[in-house]
Design a protein around this motif. Sequence first.
Motif, PDB file in Angstrom:
ATOM      1  N   GLY A 546      11.226  75.292  39.576  1.00 52.18           N
ATOM      2  CA  GLY A 546      11.725  73.851  40.066  1.00 52.18           C
ATOM      3  C   GLY A 546      10.767  73.148  41.100  1.00 52.18           C
ATOM      4  N   TYR A 547       9.567  73.596  41.334  1.00 56.57           N
ATOM      5  CA  TYR A 547       8.626  73.182  42.320  1.00 56.57           C
ATOM      6  C   TYR A 547       8.187  71.696  41.573  1.00 56.57           C
ATOM      7  N   TRP A 548       7.931  70.663  42.654  1.00 54.44           N
ATOM      8  CA  TRP A 548       7.421  69.465  42.519  1.00 54.44           C
ATOM      9  C   TRP A 548       6.980  69.054  43.982  1.00 54.44           C
ATOM     10  N   PRO A 549       5.859  68.651  44.047  1.00 54.30           N
ATOM     11  CA  PRO A 549       5.243  68.180  45.173  1.00 54.30           C
ATOM     12  C   PRO A 549       6.323  67.221  46.243  1.00 54.30           C
ATOM     13  N   THR A 550       6.744  66.444  45.421  1.00 55.07           N
ATOM     14  CA  THR A 550       7.686  65.520  46.200  1.00 55.07           C
ATOM     15  C   THR A 550       9.219  65.561  45.936  1.00 55.07           C
ATOM     16  N   ARG A 551       9.631  66.813  45.679  1.00 57.02           N
ATOM     17  CA  ARG A 551      10.871  67.085  45.749  1.00 57.02           C
ATOM     18  C   ARG A 551      11.395  67.669  47.125  1.00 57.02           C
ATOM     19  N   TYR A 552      12.457  67.001  47.445  1.00 59.79           N
ATOM     20  CA  TYR A 552      12.604  66.941  48.980  1.00 59.79           C
ATOM     21  C   TYR A 552      12.628  68.474  49.699  1.00 59.79           C
ATOM     22  N   HIS A 553      13.465  69.204  48.988  1.00 56.93           N
ATOM     23  CA  HIS A 553      13.562  70.598  49.645  1.00 56.93           C
ATOM     24  C   HIS A 553      12.947  71.661  48.491  1.00 56.93           C
TER      25      HIS A 553
END
Length: 672
Positions: A546-553
């Motif tokens: 679920g990693y994404w650099p601009t995913r909030y948490h």
Amino acid sequence: MASEQPYLHNLSGVFSAPIQAWSDAHGQIRHVGAQGIYCGDDRVLHTAVLTVDGREPEWVSTQLRSSKETDYIYFVRADAEVADPLLSLVRTRTADSGRIRHGEDTENLTGCSGRVAETLRLESAMREPVALTIRLTLGADNTTMEDIKQGAPGGAVVEPAGTTWSWRDKDTVLALTAANAAVSIHGSKVTIEWAVEVFPGVPLELAWAVDLTDADSPMLAADGEPIVAPASEDPRISRLLQRSVSDLNSLRLAHVSHPHDTFLAAGAPWFFTMFGRDSIIAARMMLPINTAIAGGTLRALAGRQGTETDHTTAVQPGKILHEVRRTVLTMAESGHALRLPPVYYGTIDATPLWICLLHDAWKAGMPDAEVEELLPNLQDALEWLRDHGDLDGDGFLEYLDASGAGLVNQGWKDSGDAIRWHDGTLAKGPIALAEVQAYAYEAAIMGADLLESFGRSGAEEWRDYAAGMAERFRAQFWCEDELGPYPALALDADKKPVDGVTSNMGHLLGTGILNEEEQRTVVRRVMDPTMFSGYGVRTLSTTNGGYWPTRYHAGAVWSHDTALIIGGMLADGFKAEAAQLAAGLLHVAEANDWRLPELFGGHSADTMRNPVPFPASCRPQAWASASSVVIAAALGQDELGRQDQRRNGTVQEAAAKRGSAGWRYQQVVLSS
């Protein structure tokens, strides 16, 4: 309902809680996104656009004087034959807040007041006088912060009269005054026009202001002394501390029920209010330079400590609140309809953190008498850990929203998609977070210390509780992957370790729940390139599905999150790693005009010269600004504690007599 939260990363603001004004980067306030002038949780102006002779002056620079005052510098083209910019206009905007009092009774406080003012200063080096028409167009508004955050355009029609433009709604009154100007009114639009002549070498000043009152606001402007920035011989650290303390002063608030107890609002613009966890963590980080905020925060929250059980508000006896609002807060989040009551207790960590703050504030010099007054609240908070925080009797603290309309996740990562397995799928609750067990362990140890030191019974019970927590944690929370063992993010509804690799494990450092080998394991993992971006520790490993650099948490980096890890490293003796993380955050601050952002992208420093903004994050934000104290400590600024010692020697002498602080920032507090 619209759900596009406005971006803030390219806006400019002035702040004096609970008053704030947001413009574009050039100083113009346009009816776009979050731009506008606010009193509390209501926007009262959505437009303030300045023109000179029918066109906007050309912006050249924005100069921050403080968080409450900013200059916007323009040049005016008055003569097409003159190439040099010889006619300047400086637009200085300020925000100030106050209190509404009835008569001479200083205790009879009913709400907040404030002012947003502008001075327009024209200076010329032209050969001849220049005649100009200065026009300011204002647009009235009456839109709630709740609607603005969800993208509602707002805009209200009012009934102005003369040079005073007033309406009353939600007990908010707006008054505009403009001396020596022609004022025209058309519906909700007011135009102020000055016909001026600017002489060479003779500055000309014009001014306007909006005076704001909100008679029913639960939040008041803070009283008492402002926070003072400590000195540093390192110019970069000095600039960081000065900017951060300016931001922190702009966030100082009080609640009408405890008007003399100052705490920090969580952040602008979305959270200009009492916020349990955020206010506690920020106050705890600041203890090396200021103990008064901690005392005010403790008392203000103790005054609203839970005394009953109600699933609608998530209140329980002894529980510390999550958030205070004026009205019900209704929002949509990831398909989940949120409806949070005005006083909401949906937080799993504020209560143990309150206990830790009380202990650390006492160690840092909070007077014994003030601590003793809060011992009944301490006892209630400790009992909450045992009797209410543990939903199923397994010895761990877990949360589950019983109302169906509250926060799905109730740790600091409280977005609905924050708790993920390694493959990226979401865990199902009840959820027992790793760091919350560490907070409970630390709170039990510290609570026992306080009870024993003040001659109260029960200390051994809480030391036994802590020992049992550490044993259970060691048995149930550890996972292993190709990089080796690590603490799980949480236990899920089936008591299985949620194997997502996250920054949460870093919060275990400094709490005492880990042995030395476990500490080394956690430090190695958070410093791994899959977690440490070079700027800070990512909330979620790059290996997670679920990693994404601009995913909030789930991928972004939060300044306070990394700072808490730094503090834990310092307490556990990992000074080199703490300094490396602190250097990354210092670069982030420098790239953001010395303001630490609430959060930013998790992109690697190897691929991004400067951190990528998270566009909707608060600016300023309390625990991000307070992180500057931790950064300074990690980079060897042992002088930070001395200023507070000189200013309040009695307090520091009392702290010294109590021995080692036993908390994350003792190196700074106890320097002499």
